[in-house]
Motif scaffolding. Structure first.
Motif, short mmCIF file in Angstrom:
data_model
loop_
_atom_site.label_atom_id
_atom_site.label_comp_id
_atom_site.label_asym_id
_atom_site.label_seq_id
_atom_site.Cartn_x
_atom_site.Cartn_y
_atom_site.Cartn_z
N MET A 1 1.01 -0.88 0.09
CA MET A 1 0.34 -0.26 0.00
C MET A 1 0.57 1.59 0.23
N GLY A 2 1.68 1.11 0.20
CA GLY A 2 2.96 2.54 0.35
C GLY A 2 3.14 3.18 1.51
N ILE A 3 2.69 2.59 2.25
CA ILE A 3 2.39 3.07 3.94
C ILE A 3 3.31 2.68 5.04
N SER A 4 3.27 3.41 5.76
CA SER A 4 4.37 2.80 7.34
C SER A 4 3.17 1.63 7.79
N TYR A 5 4.06 0.61 8.48
CA TYR A 5 3.85 -0.69 9.79
C TYR A 5 2.91 0.03 10.50
N GLU A 6 2.44 1.49 10.89
CA GLU A 6 1.86 1.39 12.08
C GLU A 6 0.86 2.22 11.60
N ALA A 7 0.74 3.01 10.31
CA ALA A 7 -0.33 2.77 9.42
C ALA A 7 -0.71 2.00 9.15
N MET A 8 -0.48 1.19 8.87
CA MET A 8 -1.50 -0.31 8.37
C MET A 8 -2.03 -1.04 9.46
N GLU A 9 -1.61 -0.98 11.04
CA GLU A 9 -1.79 -2.23 11.53
C GLU A 9 -2.84 -1.36 12.47
N ALA A 10 -2.81 0.12 12.30
CA ALA A 10 -3.86 0.91 13.28
C ALA A 10 -5.31 0.97 11.98
N GLN A 11 -5.03 0.04 10.59
CA GLN A 11 -6.43 0.46 9.97
C GLN A 11 -6.67 -1.26 10.06
N TYR A 12 -5.83 -1.69 10.71
CA TYR A 12 -6.66 -3.30 10.99
C TYR A 12 -6.97 -3.17 12.34
N LEU A 13 -7.11 -2.38 12.98
CA LEU A 13 -7.81 -2.90 14.10
C LEU A 13 -9.10 -2.00 14.15
#
Length: 247
Positions: free
Chosen positions: A192-204
């Motif tokens: 997605m071209g985003i940070s790990y933290e941003a992706m994790e936040a999307q999952y949560l």
């Protein structure tokens, strides 16, 4: 009882829960170092096998029978995350490997274990599926397909084996804390071209309770399903996920 991929992660938590409950436990895994550590810290017997290989599963069940003097519980836990990618990008070999381990492995284990479970009289099978077994999962199609198939396998076996006193259920973990989920999030973030933290936040944000579940949460459910308290539960798919709303 026999738990596949029981030397680490969810499988290890399940093995530990059953040992603490007084069960005799046999664990298989492909990681010999993890098996050795497991033998050193838990009172279990072990086999090093790959569940995608039918001949190895046949050997596993024979070794488990010898170690346990029979078999009354099978926990089909072994599985892999599979590839992350679009359907036209995923290598066909990665597709086959995911289905071979996640689905065929559960079939092989049931195929060879059921005669022993019938002999036990009262027995249980718990198949590990996933929240991806009730939602479509874009860019994770091999994994999701295998986990949907496990639901069908579970319901079919519950009908088939119920008259023999064998209960068959599936557990559908959600987003489980640990290195495998971290790898999934990392791969999706890169795509997605985003940070790990941003992706994790999307999952949560897709979980009603806004937090991941733990391997111990899954282990407690498995123990319940195989206990007297779960005597009349069969053919069910139990989500342990904090209510995953979408994937």
């Amino acid at each position: 009882m026999l738990v596949t991929a029981g030397a680490a992660g969810i499988g290890r938590a399940i093995a530990n829960a059953f040992v603490e409950d007084g069960a005799k436990v046999h664990v298989c895994d492909i990681n010999e170092a993890a098996l050795a550590e497991c033998r050193g810290t838990l009172k279990v017997t072990t086999s090093r096998i790959d569940v995608s290989q039918e001949n190895e599963v046949k050997t596993l069940v024979a070794e488990a029978e010898a170690a346990l003097d029979g078999l009354d519980v099978l926990i089909n836990n072994a599985g892999i995350a599979g590839p992350t990618g679009a359907v036209d990008e995923i290598a066909t070999e990665d597709w086959r490997q995911t289905l071979n381990i996640n689905l065929n492995g559960q079939f092989y284990c049931a195929h060879y274990a059921v005669p022993l479970l019938r002999q036990a009289g009262e027995a249980a099978i718990v198949n590990l599926s996933s929240a991806a077994g009730r939602f479509g999962y874009a860019f994770r199609s091999p994994y999701s397909a295998s986990k949907w198939a496990i639901i069908g396998l579970t319901q079919s076996l519950a009908k088939e084996l119920g008259p023999s006193g064998i209960r068959v259920n599936a557990i559908l973990p959600g987003i489980v804390e640990g290195p495998r989920m971290a790898g999934v999030i990392r791969a999706r973030a890169q795509q997605m071209g985003i940070s790990y933290e941003a992706m994790e936040a999307q999952y949560l944000e897709r979980i009603s309770l806004r937090h991941m579940v733990t391997p111990d949460d899954i282990a407690s459910t498995a123990l319940f399903l195989c206990s007297k308290a779960g005597w009349n539960i069969s053919g069910q798919s139990l989500s342990v996920c904090g209510n995953v709303e979408s994937l």
